[in-house]
Write an enzyme that holds these catalytic residues in place. Structure first.
Site, PDB file in Angstrom:
ATOM      1  CB  CYS A 101      -0.921  -0.006   1.218  1.00 27.22           C
ATOM      2  SG  CYS A 101      -2.057   1.393   1.303  1.00 27.22           S
ATOM      3  CB  CYS A 198      -6.862  -1.825   6.374  1.00 23.13           C
ATOM      4  SG  CYS A 198      -6.437  -1.811   4.615  1.00 23.13           S
TER       5      CYS A 198
END
Length: 365
Positions: A101, A198
């Site tokens: 990410c 997440c």
């Protein structure tokens, strides 16, 4: 300086944005919407990038008196992080989605758009420091070793580092950041840090993968190839794992066995003794340098294979084929797909994705 402050909704990015404002910069806050599930809610310290996080970020921006926007990066996140995570597991590898990410979203997609819009730098709440060596900016560990996040930033390249701002890097502890947030009246001062992946907020990675790629019965074998059990999908296992093994044949010495290798093509999981997890050498073809590249093809360094692992003294070898690292003492439970970050002192020199490992224990040992 025009600063785009990436605001996750947590205390670190809030204080980082506040310090950028205090420094006299022209600051604009932005929150990245990484999920199309707009009603997603946060549960304690699980998950991040939820609707609640976006609201927390907006409240902080209002307090600081800076413009605030929410940018939809959900499609890019799905392609570059979630789908990559699934495909890596299907290939028998163990990816690090937070590192991916940072590489693909926060310091590629976000930075690209920031520069297009005329910003000079992107500010984040990461704990790391930048030092100008004279040859260019170098990425270094944070002052607070307990919160140091330089490992997950090891994917940054020289150009990205040149447009990055880490206001928290010199702060001695997270407690001081929370105290500062309280003093400033920032409402997320005591908000728990986010943990787990997440996009898998309940923490059940195995169940999530089974839902995405399905199940398929396969064999669990020992290092000699003898079948010792079965499983319902090799993608659910990772090197070093002990729990969840359905072994019908106990080890001759009665000791527990661990996952040593995942073979996705044959849907086979290889298990063995804990000693066999010791790795004498790692190598990979996909690598990058966080600033100036090393000047010699062979050099002394330290290697770190997990975000919170201890660095291990090693020797690195760089060639057109990639990077090979030989640690002074064997590494424990290394899985292909993990990122190996190379340090020289406190400096992050670069990183590579581990493709192959060499066990320190022969098969017949």
């Amino acid at each position: 300086m025009r600063v785009l402050a990436a605001m996750s909704g947590g205390v670190d990015s809030a204080v980082a944005a506040a310090r950028a404002v205090d420094a006299g910069h022209d600051v604009v806050g932005v929150h990245l919407a990484l999920s199309r599930a707009g009603g997603t809610l946060r549960t304690g310290s699980r998950g991040c990038c939820t609707i609640e996080d976006a609201l927390d970020a907006r409240r902080t921006a209002d307090l600081l008196g800076i413009p605030f926007y929410v940018w939809d990066f959900s499609e890019r996140f799905r392609e570059d992080v979630i789908e990559d995570f699934i495909s890596e597991y299907q290939a028998g590898r163990t990816p690090n989605p937070c590192l991916r990410c940072n590489e693909k979203i926060k310091f590629a997609a976000l930075l690209e758009r920031a520069i297009e819009l005329g910003f000079d730098t992107v500010c984040t709440g990461h704990y790391a420091t930048l030092i100008d060596s004279g040859d260019g900016l170098e990425l270094h560990r944070a002052s607070d070793s307990a919160k140091d996040q330089s490992y997950v930033l090891g994917v940054l390249n020289a150009d990205q580092i040149a447009h990055t701002y880490f206001p928290l890097g010199e702060t001695p502890s997270k407690a001081l950041v929370r105290a500062e947030a309280e003093q400033r009246g920032i409402t997320v001062a005591q908000k728990p840090d986010s943990h787990d992946i997440c996009f898998i907020p309940d923490g059940d990675t195995r169940g999530w993968l089974a839902e995405k790629v399905g199940t398929a019965t396969g064999e669990v074998v020992d290092r000699t190839g003898s079948v010792v059990g079965t499983h319902e999908g090799a993608h659910a296992f990772t090197v070093g794992q002990r729990r969840g093994l359905k072994l019908g044949v106990p080890a001759a010495d009665g000791k527990p066995r661990f996952v040593l290798e995942v073979r996705p093509v044959s849907n086979t999981v290889v298990v063995g003794p804990k000693e066999a997890l010791a790795i004498a050498e790692i190598s990979g073809q996909r690598f990058s340098w966080a600033g100036p590249a090393p000047k010699a093809p062979e050099f002394e360094c330290e290697v770190q294979i997990r975000a919170h692992a201890d660095p291990v003294p090693a020797r690195a070898f760089v060639s057109s084929d990639g990077v090979r690292v030989v640690p002074e003492t064997p590494l424990d439970g290394v899985a292909p797909g993990q990122s190996a970050v190379i340090y020289v002192g406190t400096r992050v020199l670069g990183q590579f994705t581990i493709d192959t490992t060499v066990s320190a224990v022969p098969v017949d040992a």
